[in-house]
Design an enzyme around this catalytic site. Structure first.
Site, PDB file in Angstrom:
ATOM      1  N   MET A 148       0.862  -1.200   0.000  1.00 18.53           N
ATOM      2  CA  MET A 148       0.000   0.000   0.000  1.00 18.53           C
ATOM      3  C   MET A 148       0.888   1.236   0.000  1.00 18.53           C
ATOM      4  O   MET A 148       1.699   1.432   0.909  1.00 18.53           O
ATOM      5  CB  MET A 148      -0.908   0.019   1.233  1.00 18.53           C
ATOM      6  N   ASP A 183      -0.470  -0.273  -4.743  1.00 20.30           N
ATOM      7  CA  ASP A 183      -1.817   0.318  -4.753  1.00 20.30           C
ATOM      8  C   ASP A 183      -1.781   1.666  -4.046  1.00 20.30           C
ATOM      9  O   ASP A 183      -1.494   1.745  -2.852  1.00 20.30           O
ATOM     10  CB  ASP A 183      -2.746  -0.652  -4.004  1.00 20.30           C
TER      11      ASP A 183
HETATM   12  C1  DX5 Z   1      -7.118   2.794  -1.595  1.00 21.87           C
HETATM   13  C2  DX5 Z   1      -7.484   1.743  -2.619  1.00 21.87           C
HETATM   14  C3  DX5 Z   1      -6.951   1.993  -3.967  1.00 21.87           C
HETATM   15  C4  DX5 Z   1      -7.379   3.269  -4.605  1.00 21.87           C
HETATM   16  C5  DX5 Z   1      -6.265   3.739  -5.475  1.00 21.87           C
HETATM   17  O1  DX5 Z   1      -7.584   2.400  -0.369  1.00 21.87           O
HETATM   18  O2  DX5 Z   1      -7.038   0.466  -2.182  1.00 21.87           O
HETATM   19  O3  DX5 Z   1      -7.138   0.884  -4.852  1.00 21.87           O
HETATM   20  O4  DX5 Z   1      -8.561   3.148  -5.348  1.00 21.87           O
HETATM   21  O5  DX5 Z   1      -6.630   4.949  -6.046  1.00 21.87           O
HETATM   22  P1  DX5 Z   1      -5.567   5.941  -6.677  1.00 21.87           P
HETATM   23  O6  DX5 Z   1      -4.918   5.223  -7.827  1.00 21.87           O
HETATM   24  O7  DX5 Z   1      -6.391   7.103  -7.102  1.00 21.87           O
HETATM   25  O8  DX5 Z   1      -4.570   6.278  -5.599  1.00 21.87           O
HETATM   26 ZN    ZN Z   2      -6.909  -1.540  -3.375  1.00 19.34          ZN
END
Ligand code: DX5
Ligand code: ZN
Length: 230
Positions: A148, A183
């Site tokens: 993350m 992500d």
């Molecule tokens: C955040 C999610 C992501 C999010 C990423 O908690 O797990 O998958 O949608 O969005 P972006 O690419 O806009 O950072």
């Molecule tokens: Zn995600």
């Protein structure tokens, strides 16, 4: 069960449907895929493990009926083992759970085994403040490690470049069929450095769904991957 997607060594760009238009979800996902995006990443939030609510089993079930291909489901919920069977039945092909989830944090290996018994792939992930060594004990039991690179809960946040250090540490510990995914905050400006750190699968939400021209956003991201050496 071994899906050929896991033996495919080419990088993938996964549209994160959290940024899609939920009122016309299947069509908006299809549009992103027509622009060149790969299979969808589906964010499930329970308002406990992360401070937001998103979507649940019925949406995955309906989207499955409208969309072919692999479904990568990211469970940001307190009780992933309890809910995994429902998501699997609804069409999840990979189910990723958090090391911080109260239901599983004392037995990550047991949780991974339970989810695998459902006949799907299994991923492990961790929040930015959680040290990477928390995933080490479960590495032999998962197909995917998700880094993350924002605090989970919302799309459109700023990329945390220091999370790439986790990628660099864990990458050499993975076998060739195990994927390293990232992500949060990925887009044309950040994808190159992520690829250089060893990422295989790039989850992209706002940089794709909010782009004025999705094809050119995809082209910029492919160029970033190519600049990192392919
Ligand atoms: C955040 C999610 C992501 C999010 C990423 O908690 O797990 O998958 O949608 O969005 P972006 O690419 O806009 O950072
Ligand atoms: Zn995600």
């Amino acid at each position: 069960m071994q899906n050929s997607i896991f033996s495919d060594q080419s990088p993938k760009i996964l549209p994160s449907i959290l940024s899609a238009d939920f009122a016309r979800l299947a069509a908006d996902l299809a549009d992103a895929q027509a622009a060149g995006a790969d299979f969808p990443h589906i964010d499930v939030m329970d308002g406990h493990l992360v401070p937001n609510l998103s979507l649940g089993v019925p949406i995955v079930d309906k989207l499955r009926k409208a969309t072919a291909g692999f479904f990568d489901v990211h469970l940001m919920i307190d009780a992933p083992v309890t809910y995994a069977p429902s998501f699997r039945k609804a069409g999840a092909d990979n189910i990723t759970f958090h090391v911080e989830a109260p239901e599983v944090k004392n037995d990550l290996v047991g949780a991974a085994k339970e989810i695998r018994k459902l006949g799907c792939h299994v991923g492990i992930t961790l929040k930015p403040k959680t040290p990477i060594d928390t995933v080490f004990p479960v590495l032999d039991y998962v197909d995917l490690v998700l880094i993350m690179s924002v605090e989970p809960g919302f799309g459109g946040q700023k990329f945390m470049a220091d999370m790439l250090e986790k990628a660099r540490i864990v990458k050499p510990m993975l076998k060739s069929h195990q994927k390293l995914e990232i992500d949060g905050g990925i887009g044309p400006a950040t994808i190159r450095q992520a690829r250089e750190a060893g990422i295989d699968w790039f989850v992209v939400g706002s940089a794709l769904f909010d782009a004025k021209d999705r094809k050119s956003a995809m082209a910029s991201m492919h160029a970033g991957i190519a600049a990192a050496g392919g």
